[in-house]
Design a protein around this motif. Structure first.
Motif, mmCIF file in Angstrom:
data_model
loop_
_atom_site.group_PDB
_atom_site.id
_atom_site.type_symbol
_atom_site.label_atom_id
_atom_site.label_comp_id
_atom_site.label_asym_id
_atom_site.label_seq_id
_atom_site.Cartn_x
_atom_site.Cartn_y
_atom_site.Cartn_z
ATOM 1 N N VAL A 305 7.475 -13.568 30.270
ATOM 2 C CA VAL A 305 6.560 -13.391 31.402
ATOM 3 C C VAL A 305 5.494 -14.477 31.397
ATOM 4 O O VAL A 305 5.156 -15.060 32.439
ATOM 5 C CB VAL A 305 5.918 -11.992 31.350
ATOM 6 C CG1 VAL A 305 4.690 -11.920 32.258
ATOM 7 C CG2 VAL A 305 6.926 -10.928 31.774
ATOM 8 N N GLY A 309 5.058 -17.163 34.369
ATOM 9 C CA GLY A 309 3.813 -17.205 35.121
ATOM 10 C C GLY A 309 3.088 -18.530 34.979
ATOM 11 O O GLY A 309 2.567 -19.080 35.966
ATOM 12 N N ILE A 337 9.822 -17.325 41.008
ATOM 13 C CA ILE A 337 9.584 -16.168 40.137
ATOM 14 C C ILE A 337 10.577 -15.057 40.440
ATOM 15 O O ILE A 337 11.151 -14.439 39.533
ATOM 16 C CB ILE A 337 8.142 -15.671 40.299
ATOM 17 C CG1 ILE A 337 7.160 -16.672 39.681
ATOM 18 C CG2 ILE A 337 7.961 -14.301 39.643
ATOM 19 C CD1 ILE A 337 5.705 -16.319 39.902
ATOM 20 N N ALA A 359 4.203 -11.862 36.451
ATOM 21 C CA ALA A 359 4.233 -13.324 36.567
ATOM 22 C C ALA A 359 3.442 -13.832 37.767
ATOM 23 O O ALA A 359 2.966 -14.987 37.748
ATOM 24 C CB ALA A 359 5.678 -13.813 36.652
#
Length: 449
Positions: A305, A309, A337, A359
């Motif tokens: 994650v 992100g 994403i 994210a």
């Protein structure tokens, strides 16, 4: 009598599963498809499911001359717990695969919803603090800004927890959070002034993103796009009220600070070079992973994650600096994403919802909201116009985030032939739940054909 009792227990199980999914931010399409797949796997066909955000209804009519059996369950607002969501998702998959029967599924579900969080509540508070620290870093803040943002986030989380226990509505919690963020930032600036410069605007912006992170933009836009307009409208109204609470709290805090002489300086951001973009990516990664940690996501998901992100935020800044515009840059990153979130979720055995919601946290439009509020508070028609433009930009970024993620899920999630009976009824992309129902091969008599 035994068949009727089994029917009631099956519907009750489906409704409890739907409640966990809906209260965790899953879209109505995901909830409906999961409940139907679960009922079908337990031998109940031709079910009808109705979702209205605060309640779930499920009915089945076994014959044209028989009265339908209807069960209704109210959906209570729960604290986001991605650990429970993941465990329920695994339970549904086991039932669909034939590994778990009805009674065992009911027992496991009761244990999941009554066992509490996997981590203590103070750990979630620390996670919120780390998240705001990461946001302060991604905004280019100094170590002092990061520290003050963390302390303010911890204070806001504990205050909102106290208000939740007092059963105060979420709107007032957002107002209180906005006021506390602004006052603490201004107070920190005054106390640190003799020794070091503190950009209070970055502290307030970091806390705005923290307050925005708990708003269910994703589920609201997904419901609106997938045809569940009643549920989508309710969720959008809830998101608008929560955002209005943040705006009211921050603007009230700015006015209060100006009255007592604690002025918040104008927002200034550093120019992003290659080193700056790297710091942005690291800050975004920390913010995304810390939000997942604060939401009780499984520990195995924190690293992917964070990487997703941070990379998405760095790509957004690069595209923005190249002249693509903030909204389109955010939309493209959100699409990526959604595209990779499905794969990451399946690889680490968590619902994609856990990955994509965490994210996109670094991409939330906290900066645009604060800039708009600051400009609206200044005198002059040009500043007011720029403030309104910044608020419109914030709304467009929120829509771009949700729609980009959902489009990525549409592309990443292929329609499989063996799931045609379940997926044909699916109105949108699946962020939670199973994508197919495995039917065990049985010898069918001629009358059943």
């Amino acid at each position: 009598m035994d068949d009727l009792r089994t029917l009631h227990r099956t519907l009750d199980l489906c409704l409890k599963v739907g409640e966990v999914l809906l209260s965790s931010g899953a879209g109505a399409a995901d909830v409906v498809a999961t409940m139907r797949a679960l009922a079908r796997s337990l031998g109940i066909r031709h079910t009808q499911v109705d979702v209205t955000f605060t309640s779930l209804a499920m009915s089945v009519q076994q014959g044209p001359d028989e009265a339908p059996v209807v069960q209704i369950r109210q959906v209570t607002q729960r604290e986001i717990d991605y650990e429970d969501l993941t465990r329920v998702d695994h339970l549904v998959r086991d039932v669909v695969a034939g590994k778990t029967d009805l009674e065992e599924a009911r027992t496991q579900l009761a244990q999941i919803v009554s066992s509490g969080h996997a981590r203590p509540r103070w750990a979630a508070t620390v996670g919120w603090g780390l998240m705001c620290g990461g946001v302060g870093l991604q905004l280019g803040g100094s170590p002092v800004v990061v520290l003050v943002a963390m302390l303010a986030a911890i204070c806001i989380d504990r205050l909102q927890l106290l208000m939740t226990r007092r059963r105060l509505p979420g709107f007032y919690q957002q107002v209180a959070g906005g006021v506390v963020a602004t006052v603490l930032a201004a107070l920190g600036t005054r106390l640190a002034e003799p020794w070091v410069h503190l950009n209070a605007s970055l502290v307030v912006t970091a806390n705005i993103i923290m307050l925005l992170a708990g708003i269910g933009f994703m589920g609201a836009i997904q419901d609106a796009l997938s045809g569940f307009f009643v549920t989508g409208g309710a969720r959008i109204l809830e998101a608008v009220l929560a955002t209005a609470g943040i705006i009211a709290g921050v603007s009230g805090g700015l006015s209060l600070c100006a009255t007592v002489g604690l002025e918040v300086p104008r927002l200034t951001l550093p120019r992003f070079d290659l080193v700056g973009v790297s710091a942005v990516g690291v800050g975004g990664a920390i913010a995304a992973a810390a939000f997942a940690f604060a939401s009780y996501a499984p520990l195995r998901t924190l690293l992917p994650v964070g990487i997703l992100g941070g990379a998405a935020l760095a790509a957004t800044e690069i595209m923005d600096e190249a002249g693509f515009g903030r909204t389109w840059s955010v939309g493209v990153s959100a699409f990526v994403i959604g595209l990779f979130g499905y794969t990451v979720g399946r690889q680490f055995r968590v619902p994609p919802l856990v990955v994509v919601v965490s994210a996109v946290v670094p991409l939330l439009p906290g900066l645009s909201i604060y800039r708009g509020l600051f400009l609206l508070g200044e005198e002059g028609g040009q500043q007011a116009a720029q403030g309104l433009l910044a608020m419109v930009t914030a709304a467009s970024i929120a829509i771009a985030l949700a729609s980009g993620v959902i489009l990525g899920e549409y592309v990443a999630q292929p329609v499989m032939r063996e799931a045609r009976r379940v997926e044909a009824r699916l109105a949108g992309p699946r962020l939670v739940g199973v994508t197919r129902v495995r039917r065990h091969r049985r010898r069918r008599d001629p009358e059943s054909r």
